[in-house]
Motif scaffolding. Structure first.
Motif: not given
Ligand code: ZN
Ligand code: KG4
Length: 334
Positions: A109, A113, A135, A305
């Protein structure tokens, strides 16, 4: 190559289709963030149940506009994140990959980004670069030497920067997610100031600003704000948000510039929900201009996200096909 990316690490459910890592064909999402306004933060069990509700309708909508057979691979963010939420995306991607007999690509993940900065029709970053990921779950500085070589330089020792924003918002009675609310109040304060008229009043700390490493700590400043608000009725929330942002962003900026210098990088990539903040964008842009470093922020929609960034990341690692017994990993690192 056309890749469908699924993102379900926290309270967003998102499906994106991206061609060759850059061209967005489709990008839709749903969020359960509104359910957490009263809690001041995500409740993992509720977030996971909402993921279950959203994922099929999002896929249905995606495939009503795009022929499923044109998809070459399925990508999914398999961590880090909330385990219940992660499982929904991972199992869905595995099922699609199995029944359509197309490769499955597991994406970190956090790397997603970084690649959100490739989802643009404009200039794209040139590697090697320094990446700053900020984040709700992370605050990381990373040396991105090549698409295959990410070296973690440092990160938060306690709360992430997004978490600090969310907690400060909660202390001030603002709703979740706190970042945009804190930014709004800070803007009201800065709009009321004359140019260069700012003098700090609340003596907020600048945590670890001189530590000369790439680590961060944001739990102390959160407690500082809590005590300040508890012990002082005269607090101006707009000013407090402005001063809080200044402290946090000064620290982020100083360490980021240090990393750029130490690794002699000519390019900075910023990503993650907090990178949507206009104050941060201006501050980092101005500093990069001074030291002649190219600086990249994703479009605001892709700071938070999203599945498209997962599809983009997968394109750049498309040779890493994952087995169908892929597990979600809540604690995955760079
Ligand atoms: Zn994130
Ligand atoms: O990347 P993201 O969507 O989810 C995680 O991977 O955690 O980031 C969410 C975080 C939240 O903490 C939210 O308050 C923060 O990003 N955020 C902001 C802004 N927009 C979102 N923080 C500061 N300023 C903003 N404009």
């Amino acid at each position: 190559m056309v890749i469908l990316g699924i993102e379900s690490t926290c309270d967003e459910t998102s499906v994106g289709i991206v061609e060759n890592g850059r061209k967005i064909i489709s990008s839709i999402d749903a969020t359960s963030a509104n359910l957490f306004e009263k809690y001041g933060g995500v409740v993992p069990e509720i977030a996971a149940r909402e993921q279950v509700k959203f994922i099929i309708p999002l896929l249905k909508e995606t495939f009503s506009n795009f022929d499923l057979k044109k998809i070459d691979a399925f990508a999914v963010a398999y961590g880090p994140g909330l385990i219940g939420s992660l499982l929904i995306g991972v199992e869905t991607a595995k099922t699609l990959s199995f029944f359509l007999n197309k490769p499955l690509i597991a994406v970190n993940h956090l790397e997603g980004h970084v690649y959100a900065n490739w989802l643009t029709t404009g200039k794209i970053p040139i590697l090697p670069a320094i990446a700053l990921i900020i984040s709700g779950g992370h605050t990381d500085l990373v040396f991105v030497k090549s698409f295959d070589d990410f070296k973690w330089l440092g990160g938060t020792l306690d709360d992430s920067v997004g978490e600090a924003f969310d907690k400060v918002a909660k202390i001030l009675g603002l709703s979740y997610p706190g970042g945009p609310q804190v930014e709004k109040l800070a803007k009201t304060f800065s709009d009321s100031l004359g140019a260069d008229n700012f003098k700090p009043l609340y003596n907020l700390p600048f945590p670890m600003i001189n530590s000369r490493d790439f680590n961060f700590s944001f739990s102390g400043i959160k407690t500082f704000v809590f005590n300040l608000v508890k012990n002082n009725r005269e607090i101006n929330p707009n000013r407090l948000c402005f001063e809080f942002q200044k402290s946090v962003f000064d620290v982020l900026e100083k360490k980021t510039i240090l990393a750029l210098r130490e690794y002699d990088a000519k390019c900075l990539i910023v990503g993650g929900g907090v990178s949507a903040n206009n104050f941060l964008r201006k501050m980092i842009n101005d500093s990069c201009l001074k030291i002649e470093v190219d600086c990249y922020f994703p479009a605001k929609k892709f700071s938070i996200d999203n599945g498209a960034m997962i599809a983009s990341a997968a394109f750049f690692k498309k040779n890493y096909v994952s087995p169908l017994d892929l597990s979600a990993s809540s604690t995955l690192h760079f």
